[in-house]
Design an enzyme around this catalytic site. Structure first.
Site, mmCIF file in Angstrom:
data_model
loop_
_atom_site.group_PDB
_atom_site.id
_atom_site.type_symbol
_atom_site.label_atom_id
_atom_site.label_comp_id
_atom_site.label_asym_id
_atom_site.label_seq_id
_atom_site.Cartn_x
_atom_site.Cartn_y
_atom_site.Cartn_z
ATOM 1 N N PHE A 1 9.274 37.821 7.577
ATOM 2 C CA PHE A 1 9.720 39.118 7.054
ATOM 3 C C PHE A 1 8.742 39.552 5.970
ATOM 4 O O PHE A 1 8.373 38.734 5.116
ATOM 5 C CB PHE A 1 11.126 38.879 6.491
ATOM 6 C CG PHE A 1 11.693 39.938 5.600
ATOM 7 C CD1 PHE A 1 12.196 41.110 6.135
ATOM 8 C CD2 PHE A 1 11.784 39.745 4.227
ATOM 9 C CE1 PHE A 1 12.773 42.066 5.331
ATOM 10 C CE2 PHE A 1 12.359 40.695 3.405
ATOM 11 C CZ PHE A 1 12.859 41.855 3.957
ATOM 12 N N SER B 1 9.859 43.929 -7.196
ATOM 13 C CA SER B 1 11.270 44.275 -7.440
ATOM 14 C C SER B 1 11.570 45.700 -6.992
ATOM 15 O O SER B 1 12.628 45.986 -6.438
ATOM 16 C CB SER B 1 11.592 44.122 -8.929
ATOM 17 O OG SER B 1 11.597 42.756 -9.282
ATOM 18 N N GLY C 1 20.122 36.797 3.489
ATOM 19 C CA GLY C 1 19.085 35.903 2.966
ATOM 20 C C GLY C 1 19.469 35.320 1.616
ATOM 21 O O GLY C 1 19.255 34.132 1.357
ATOM 22 N N ARG C 2 20.066 36.141 0.755
ATOM 23 C CA ARG C 2 20.381 35.677 -0.599
ATOM 24 C C ARG C 2 21.472 34.602 -0.584
ATOM 25 O O ARG C 2 21.451 33.683 -1.415
ATOM 26 C CB ARG C 2 20.760 36.889 -1.474
ATOM 27 C CG ARG C 2 19.543 37.727 -1.800
ATOM 28 C CD ARG C 2 19.844 39.093 -2.394
ATOM 29 N NE ARG C 2 18.590 39.821 -2.624
ATOM 30 C CZ ARG C 2 18.517 41.104 -2.936
ATOM 31 N NH1 ARG C 2 19.608 41.823 -3.079
ATOM 32 N NH2 ARG C 2 17.337 41.684 -3.124
ATOM 33 N N GLU D 1 13.308 36.740 -2.793
ATOM 34 C CA GLU D 1 14.474 37.475 -2.252
ATOM 35 C C GLU D 1 15.232 38.186 -3.375
ATOM 36 O O GLU D 1 16.457 38.321 -3.345
ATOM 37 C CB GLU D 1 15.359 36.569 -1.401
ATOM 38 C CG GLU D 1 14.584 36.065 -0.181
ATOM 39 C CD GLU D 1 15.420 35.707 1.020
ATOM 40 O OE1 GLU D 1 16.594 36.082 1.073
ATOM 41 O OE2 GLU D 1 14.863 35.056 1.929
HETATM 42 N N1 CAA Z 1 23.030 47.055 2.293
HETATM 43 C C1 CAA Z 1 22.897 48.244 2.905
HETATM 44 N N2 CAA Z 1 22.286 49.313 2.339
HETATM 45 C C2 CAA Z 1 21.786 49.149 1.099
HETATM 46 C C3 CAA Z 1 21.881 47.932 0.393
HETATM 47 C C4 CAA Z 1 22.536 46.857 1.036
HETATM 48 N N3 CAA Z 1 22.670 45.652 0.445
HETATM 49 N N4 CAA Z 1 21.292 48.063 -0.804
HETATM 50 C C5 CAA Z 1 20.830 49.325 -0.871
HETATM 51 N N5 CAA Z 1 21.125 49.978 0.296
HETATM 52 C C6 CAA Z 1 20.866 51.373 0.616
HETATM 53 C C7 CAA Z 1 21.491 52.296 -0.407
HETATM 54 O O1 CAA Z 1 22.836 52.571 -0.079
HETATM 55 C C8 CAA Z 1 20.598 53.507 -0.325
HETATM 56 O O2 CAA Z 1 20.974 54.313 0.780
HETATM 57 P P1 CAA Z 1 21.762 55.716 0.507
HETATM 58 O O3 CAA Z 1 20.804 56.565 -0.253
HETATM 59 O O4 CAA Z 1 22.051 56.210 1.890
HETATM 60 O O5 CAA Z 1 22.991 55.358 -0.260
HETATM 61 C C9 CAA Z 1 19.230 52.933 -0.015
HETATM 62 O O6 CAA Z 1 19.467 51.626 0.514
HETATM 63 C C10 CAA Z 1 18.383 52.802 -1.271
HETATM 64 O O7 CAA Z 1 19.089 51.967 -2.161
HETATM 65 P P2 CAA Z 1 18.911 52.045 -3.733
HETATM 66 O O8 CAA Z 1 18.951 53.480 -4.179
HETATM 67 O O9 CAA Z 1 19.883 51.104 -4.353
HETATM 68 O O10 CAA Z 1 17.405 51.543 -3.905
HETATM 69 P P3 CAA Z 1 16.592 51.119 -5.199
HETATM 70 O O11 CAA Z 1 15.197 51.605 -5.035
HETATM 71 O O12 CAA Z 1 17.346 51.479 -6.441
HETATM 72 O O13 CAA Z 1 16.509 49.509 -5.049
HETATM 73 C C11 CAA Z 1 17.134 47.229 -5.410
HETATM 74 C C12 CAA Z 1 17.583 48.662 -5.108
HETATM 75 C C13 CAA Z 1 18.424 46.428 -5.319
HETATM 76 C C14 CAA Z 1 16.543 47.099 -6.781
HETATM 77 C C15 CAA Z 1 16.137 46.771 -4.318
HETATM 78 O O14 CAA Z 1 14.899 47.431 -4.466
HETATM 79 C C16 CAA Z 1 15.896 45.275 -4.355
HETATM 80 O O15 CAA Z 1 16.709 44.500 -3.845
HETATM 81 N N6 CAA Z 1 14.746 44.851 -4.925
HETATM 82 C C17 CAA Z 1 14.322 43.463 -4.802
HETATM 83 C C18 CAA Z 1 13.484 43.309 -3.560
HETATM 84 C C19 CAA Z 1 13.520 41.933 -2.995
HETATM 85 O O16 CAA Z 1 14.549 41.248 -2.997
HETATM 86 N N7 CAA Z 1 12.403 41.512 -2.464
HETATM 87 C C20 CAA Z 1 12.303 40.235 -1.840
HETATM 88 C C21 CAA Z 1 11.302 40.303 -0.740
HETATM 89 S S1 CAA Z 1 11.435 39.002 0.435
HETATM 90 C C22 CAA Z 1 10.790 37.663 -0.347
HETATM 91 O O17 CAA Z 1 11.189 37.355 -1.390
HETATM 92 C C23 CAA Z 1 9.742 36.840 0.302
HETATM 93 C C24 CAA Z 1 10.290 36.011 1.322
HETATM 94 O O18 CAA Z 1 9.855 36.072 2.459
HETATM 95 C C25 CAA Z 1 11.279 34.985 0.974
#
Ligand code: CAA
Length: 385
Positions: free
Chosen positions: A124, A133, A246-247, A367
């Protein structure tokens, strides 16, 4: 809806995972860590046992198991080597969830079935060098060209990037003159042998050194129309849904790391003698072990409760963040105490707690960092979720 697994089945699968982890993974974990060796043969063996299809439906050759059983298996693998657990966890949680929820029957046939059978490994890619973030600020771009899509840009810190057969990649599909924020992102199913998919060299990490983490260059990577998953512009939402699953998995991984550090500590404190007695006979040591055990138990209980709620069909976005937050901070705390109990030996690479300490750290980062989990939890409190 997953099949409710009966107690006997849970027991059998968890025992199988524990025996496999103890025989095939743990004896090699320190060596793989030292040499940064990704044991694809072991992952393939896990695939044959069904561990790469635990949450995929039976109609696509998955095990169709509930989230609770999956977490118990993941804890066993993580207790042996968290680097193996992360490859298994991402595959089972994020790409699998995305395909199950949003794949067409043809996409499921083409990709989900071999993933569930353990014939191919999936990863992914969401983050970029300047979008961690703040994931919605990502800049890799997908452009339509006739019936095809052309992807360009780069991704960062993608697990399995150099070892997966398939990556779920999030790119923008909005145009520079009409940016749509989070709603301008789409998900593409990308076979890693596609021309233009270029993983970078594996990152030299503090922990999880046997797992492959790399940047990816997308160099005019051409994909057919059916590589788009679900609806255009919904990729960020799909990624967040995947991360909810995932979390929870990272929570179980952290519990596995913490549990193993506790087990090593209990054994060491019984054997190590100072001032004429085993150090387990000092009350300061007893209190430390008691606190470690209590936190491991609490983190596991929380993860299992939320998994059961997920299995019952509840929305667990906020609770999954709580699980990851608490379990990862527990893993960091417990492994820190373990190093302290081992003293000078704990600081040496020859003893296993040093690796567990290094492996624990990333559970507070990937994540979604602990700070991001707190944001998700605080938002959930405001919205009453
Ligand atoms: N389920 C479904 N929809 C969701 C959701 C969820 N859990 N969370 C947000 N959404 C939707 C929202 O409802 C919104 O849609 P609408 O406008 O229709 O309501 C849309 O997604 C945008 O959401 P936000 O406005 O909340 O977005 P944001 O820009 O404020 O970001 C955040 C929210 C929680 C900070 C998010 O950016 C986040 O989780 N950041 C961390 C990223 C992360 O975890 N990265 C890890 C990458 S993977 C990794 O680590 C490597 C690996 O391979 C292990």
């Amino acid at each position: 809806m997953p099949i409710a697994t009966d107690q006997q089945q849970i027991q059998q699968i968890t025992t199988l995972a524990r025996e496999f982890a103890r025989e095939k993974i743990e004896p090699h974990a320190a060596e793989w860590d030292r040499t940064r060796h990704f044991p694809r043969d072991v992952i393939d063996e896990m695939g044959k046992l069904g561990f790469l299809g635990m949450c995929a439906p039976e109609e696509y050759d998955g095990m169709g198991l509930d989230a609770l059983t999956y977490l118990m298996v993941l804890e066993e693998i993580a207790a042996a080597d968290a680097a193996i657990a992360v490859s298994m966890g991402i595959h089972n949680a994020i790409p699998t969830t995305m395909l199950v929820k949003h794949g067409t029957p043809a996409q499921k046939e083409r990709w989900l079935r071999p993933m569930a059978r353990g014939e191919i490994l999936a990863g992914f890619a969401l983050s970029e060098a300047d979008a961690g973030s703040d994931a919605a600020s990502l800049r890799a771009q997908g452009v339509r060209d006739g019936k095809e899509w052309v992807l360009s840009g780069s991704k960062a810190w993608a697990s399995n990037a150099g070892t997966a057969d398939l990556m779920m990649i999030m790119v923008r599909t909005d145009t520079p003159d009409a940016r749509r924020g989070a709603k301008g992102i789409s998900t593409f199913i990308v076979p890693t042998d596609a021309k233009g998919y270029r993983p970078g060299k594996p990152e030299d990490k503090m922990g999880l050194r046997a797992s492959n983490t790399a940047a990816i260059a997308l160099e005019d990577l051409r994909l057919p129309a059916d590589a788009l998953l679900g609806d255009e512009g919904m990729g960020f939402v799909y990624a967040m849904e995947g991360l909810d699953a995932g979390r929870l998995g990272i929570g179980a991984q952290a519990v596995g790391i913490a549990r193993r550090a506790l087990e090593h500590s209990v054994k060491y404190c019984a054997e190590r003698r100072q001032f004429g007695k085993a150090i387990q006979d000092f009350q300061a040591v007893q209190f430390k072990l008691a606190d470690m055990a209590t936190r491991v138990e609490a983190a596991r209980a929380q993860a299992h409760r939320v998994a059961a709620r997920k299995d019952a069909g509840e929305d667990v976005t906020t609770s999954a963040s709580m699980v990851k937050l608490f379990a990862s901070e527990t893993a960091m705390w417990v492994t820190t105490q373990a190093i302290q109990l081992f003293g000078g030996y704990g600081y040496m690479r020859d003893f296993p707690v040093e690796k567990l300490f290094r492996d624990a750290k990333v559970t507070e980062i990937y994540e979604g960092t602990s700070e991001i989990q707190r944001i998700v939890i605080a938002r959930g409190l405001r919205s009453g979720a």
